[in-house]
Scaffold this motif. Structure first.
Motif: not given
Lengths: 135, 135
Positions: B110, A99, B69, B106-107, A101, A106, B102-103, B117-124, A124-128, A122
């Motif tokens: 996304a 995606i 991580v 951006i979430k 964005l 941020i 605050d994401d 259906d986004i549940q979590s994110s990993s931002i580095t 990355t979003f996780y979901g279904i 980097s």
DNA sequence: CTGGGTGCAAAGTATTTGCATGAAC
DNA sequence: GTTCATGCAAATACTTTGCACCCAG
């Protein structure tokens, strides 16, 4: 195609049939794990060695031609380097999508908070995914 | 301390001296790779096995008590699960810092773009820390 | 030609597993 | 006392390396 070949050459990498196959697969699939890449490439090159894939992907990553994407709970995926973008991963089926964005806000915030000279990110979003959600 | 012990129990994990040591180290260091953890923990438990660390970290991750991580170019780090946050990593010295940003925007973006259906994110973020920049 | 690439086998590294013993509850 | 954790050794998985041969430039 020809463009990829030129790019490989520019990086000082010789253009071999195996390398062309790797690039073509990355192009059509977007992101591939090493094992999936091996599986797919063997359809064209039954005799290819896993070591060749490792060596080539490493060389391409070192040259900034390919990027590694690390994912929680799965093997890393590799993708052709292109405009900065983020990823969405389905926790159920493992599918990954790109995606685009805007992360400039941020990123600025991160610079302020960390005092780091930030060069890349980097995200990355996780979901279904929809498919898994409806089945 | 007592809180951590209670938390371990709630998750169905027995409270052993090794586990307490792991949690204490994660608390004081914030994030640790497996090998660094092994090195540090051996100061208190010279006879501890690497397998014990693997088994315990895996169990804690499975219970949502610890998070892994993943970082490009380095070994994964482990940290106690806490409020969602992001990371900044120095490409030079490898130091990693937490940042709260605050994401939500951006979430949301996304979610719209991916239909997941986004549940979590990993931002580095990757860059150069102040210390390395000035030396 | 010449240098780098390929494929194989071997070495190295990382992680997991099986099991007997021991500790937590 | 029962259940689960520990530590060791072995097994497995993952990745890299060395080298003889081959191909792209």
């Amino acid at each position: 195609m020809i463009k990829d070949i030129e790019l490989l050459k520019e990086k000082g990498l010789k253009v071999t049939p195996q390398r062309i196959a790797i690039v073509d697969l990355l192009k059509s699939y977007g992101h591939l794990s090493i094992s999936k890449m091996y599986e797919l490439i063997k359809e064209k090159f039954p005799s290819i060695s896993l070591a060749t894939i490792y060596k080539n992907l490493n060389a391409m990553v070192d040259n900034g031609f390919v990027n590694e994407v690390k994912i929680i709970g799965q093997d890393s995926r590799y993708e052709l380097a292109k405009a900065s973008h983020s990823h969405v991963v389905c926790k159920e089926c493992g599918v990954m999508e790109d995606i685009m964005l805007d992360d400039s806000d941020i990123k600025d915030e991160a610079k302020k908070l960390s005092k780091f000279d930030i060069q890349s990110s980097s995200i990355t979003f996780y979901g279904i995914c929809q498919k898994c959600a409806t089945s």
